[in-house]
Write a protein that holds these residues in place. Structure first.
Motif, mmCIF file in Angstrom:
data_model
loop_
_atom_site.group_PDB
_atom_site.id
_atom_site.type_symbol
_atom_site.label_atom_id
_atom_site.label_comp_id
_atom_site.label_asym_id
_atom_site.label_seq_id
_atom_site.Cartn_x
_atom_site.Cartn_y
_atom_site.Cartn_z
ATOM 1 N N THR A 1 0.817 -1.220 0.000
ATOM 2 C CA THR A 1 0.000 0.000 0.000
ATOM 3 C C THR A 1 0.848 1.266 0.000
ATOM 4 O O THR A 1 0.329 2.352 0.202
ATOM 5 C CB THR A 1 -0.936 0.025 1.227
ATOM 6 N N THR A 2 2.154 1.123 -0.245
ATOM 7 C CA THR A 2 3.055 2.278 -0.230
ATOM 8 C C THR A 2 2.641 3.306 -1.267
ATOM 9 O O THR A 2 2.295 2.960 -2.398
ATOM 10 C CB THR A 2 4.512 1.845 -0.465
ATOM 11 N N GLN A 3 2.688 4.566 -0.857
ATOM 12 C CA GLN A 3 2.400 5.679 -1.759
ATOM 13 C C GLN A 3 3.471 6.752 -1.589
ATOM 14 O O GLN A 3 4.006 6.931 -0.500
ATOM 15 C CB GLN A 3 1.034 6.284 -1.451
ATOM 16 N N VAL A 4 3.763 7.443 -2.682
ATOM 17 C CA VAL A 4 4.600 8.631 -2.620
ATOM 18 C C VAL A 4 3.653 9.806 -2.406
ATOM 19 O O VAL A 4 2.678 9.969 -3.139
ATOM 20 C CB VAL A 4 5.421 8.839 -3.909
ATOM 21 N N VAL A 5 3.948 10.606 -1.390
ATOM 22 C CA VAL A 5 3.125 11.770 -1.063
ATOM 23 C C VAL A 5 3.949 13.020 -1.335
ATOM 24 O O VAL A 5 5.094 13.125 -0.887
ATOM 25 C CB VAL A 5 2.692 11.735 0.423
ATOM 26 N N ALA A 6 3.369 13.955 -2.084
ATOM 27 C CA ALA A 6 4.014 15.247 -2.352
ATOM 28 C C ALA A 6 3.174 16.333 -1.695
ATOM 29 O O ALA A 6 1.963 16.411 -1.918
ATOM 30 C CB ALA A 6 4.120 15.497 -3.848
ATOM 31 N N VAL A 7 3.830 17.152 -0.864
ATOM 32 C CA VAL A 7 3.154 18.222 -0.139
ATOM 33 C C VAL A 7 3.701 19.561 -0.601
ATOM 34 O O VAL A 7 4.923 19.766 -0.633
ATOM 35 C CB VAL A 7 3.361 18.062 1.391
ATOM 36 N N ARG B 1 -0.591 12.384 -4.566
ATOM 37 C CA ARG B 1 -0.306 11.117 -3.870
ATOM 38 C C ARG B 1 -0.448 10.014 -4.909
ATOM 39 O O ARG B 1 -1.474 9.910 -5.566
ATOM 40 C CB ARG B 1 -1.295 10.917 -2.734
ATOM 41 N N LYS B 2 0.621 9.201 -5.061
ATOM 42 C CA LYS B 2 0.620 8.167 -6.102
ATOM 43 C C LYS B 2 1.058 6.822 -5.516
ATOM 44 O O LYS B 2 1.973 6.760 -4.695
ATOM 45 C CB LYS B 2 1.590 8.531 -7.236
ATOM 46 N N PRO B 3 0.421 5.721 -5.968
ATOM 47 C CA PRO B 3 0.823 4.400 -5.497
ATOM 48 C C PRO B 3 2.245 4.062 -5.939
ATOM 49 O O PRO B 3 2.653 4.380 -7.055
ATOM 50 C CB PRO B 3 -0.175 3.447 -6.152
ATOM 51 N N ALA B 4 2.987 3.406 -5.049
ATOM 52 C CA ALA B 4 4.358 2.976 -5.329
ATOM 53 C C ALA B 4 4.650 1.703 -4.535
ATOM 54 O O ALA B 4 5.526 1.677 -3.680
ATOM 55 C CB ALA B 4 5.345 4.087 -4.985
ATOM 56 N N THR C 1 13.813 -7.625 -4.151
ATOM 57 C CA THR C 1 12.951 -7.550 -5.325
ATOM 58 C C THR C 1 13.024 -6.145 -5.907
ATOM 59 O O THR C 1 12.524 -5.200 -5.312
ATOM 60 C CB THR C 1 11.490 -7.883 -4.955
ATOM 61 N N PRO C 2 13.671 -5.984 -7.076
ATOM 62 C CA PRO C 2 13.838 -4.643 -7.628
ATOM 63 C C PRO C 2 12.525 -4.021 -8.082
ATOM 64 O O PRO C 2 11.703 -4.680 -8.705
ATOM 65 C CB PRO C 2 14.785 -4.841 -8.809
ATOM 66 N N VAL C 3 12.356 -2.754 -7.724
ATOM 67 C CA VAL C 3 11.214 -1.972 -8.186
ATOM 68 C C VAL C 3 11.585 -0.494 -8.095
ATOM 69 O O VAL C 3 12.176 -0.066 -7.106
ATOM 70 C CB VAL C 3 9.924 -2.275 -7.389
ATOM 71 N N SER C 4 11.281 0.255 -9.144
ATOM 72 C CA SER C 4 11.552 1.689 -9.161
ATOM 73 C C SER C 4 10.434 2.421 -9.878
ATOM 74 O O SER C 4 9.832 1.889 -10.818
ATOM 75 C CB SER C 4 12.871 2.008 -9.879
ATOM 76 N N GLN C 5 10.180 3.626 -9.419
ATOM 77 C CA GLN C 5 9.247 4.519 -10.088
ATOM 78 C C GLN C 5 9.842 5.917 -10.030
ATOM 79 O O GLN C 5 10.431 6.301 -9.025
ATOM 80 C CB GLN C 5 7.882 4.487 -9.413
ATOM 81 N N LEU C 6 9.674 6.653 -11.111
ATOM 82 C CA LEU C 6 10.182 8.020 -11.197
ATOM 83 C C LEU C 6 9.007 8.934 -11.510
ATOM 84 O O LEU C 6 8.348 8.772 -12.538
ATOM 85 C CB LEU C 6 11.254 8.117 -12.286
ATOM 86 N N PHE C 7 8.746 9.861 -10.593
ATOM 87 C CA PHE C 7 7.617 10.774 -10.742
ATOM 88 C C PHE C 7 8.118 12.165 -11.090
ATOM 89 O O PHE C 7 9.085 12.652 -10.494
ATOM 90 C CB PHE C 7 6.819 10.839 -9.430
#
Length: 186
Positions: free
Chosen positions: A94-100, A110-113, A134-140
């Motif tokens: 349920t991890t999300q990146v939050v930008a304030v 707020r985006k799922p990651a 387990t490799p995983v990356s996201q670039l926002f």
């Protein structure tokens, strides 16, 4: 007496900002003349302290859902923006990146990651990646848009500079190995 000691590295002068609620595990970021703390309080609050004029904190964001937990210290992801990771309890899916937006004092996006556990600032964006097996990356980008194509997300991202990162096919090891690498620019 709760306080935060501020040291001017140029002059060596010290001062204490009093009234700061901080534990040793409180996510914190000092950037320029501001300090940002994530304080758990029936959910959590992101508080901003002006280090040049000690006084009360300004609350820049409040998350009322007490199930959401911040798992990283904030990083800068734009001129007036902080990013951090949060998830429901201990569920990494349920991890999300939050930008304030610290200037407006509100959630920018707020985006799922799922599966990420580390953030790297990338200019006006942010790289979310993992140091796990387990490799995983996201670039926002600045608007929260995903920049890495879906077929390249199963990688370990490494920041090169504020606009470029390398994506490795697997975690690094202590033995010789062949690892595929790709580059991406935000």
């Amino acid at each position: 007496d709760q306080g935060m000691r501020v040291v001017d590295v140029a002059s060596g002068k010290q001062k204490t900002v009093t009234g700061v609620e901080v534990d040793s595990d409180t996510p914190i970021l000092a950037a320029g003349d501001k300090a940002y703390l994530v304080v758990v309080s029936n959910g959590y609050q992101v508080r901003e302290y002006d280090l040049t004029k000690p006084g009360r904190a300004r609350v820049v964001f409040t998350e009322a859902n007490s199930a959401r937990k911040v798992t990283t210290s904030p990083v800068l992801c734009g001129e007036n923006r902080l990013c951090f990771l949060e998830h429901n309890g201990s569920d990494a899916k349920t991890t999300q990146v939050v930008a304030v937006d610290t200037e407006a004092g509100k959630l920018a996006w707020r985006k799922p990651a799922p599966g990420v556990n580390w953030l790297e600032p990338m200019g006006t964006g942010v790289l979310a990646t993992t140091d796990g097996s387990t490799p995983v990356s996201q670039l926002f980008d600045a608007d929260g848009k995903q920049v890495i194509p879906d077929d390249a997300k199963a990688t370990v991202g490494v920041r090169v500079n504020p606009s470029s990162s390398l994506l490795f096919s697997r975690q690094f090891s202590t033995y010789a190995d062949d690892v595929a690498v790709d580059g991406i620019t935000i």
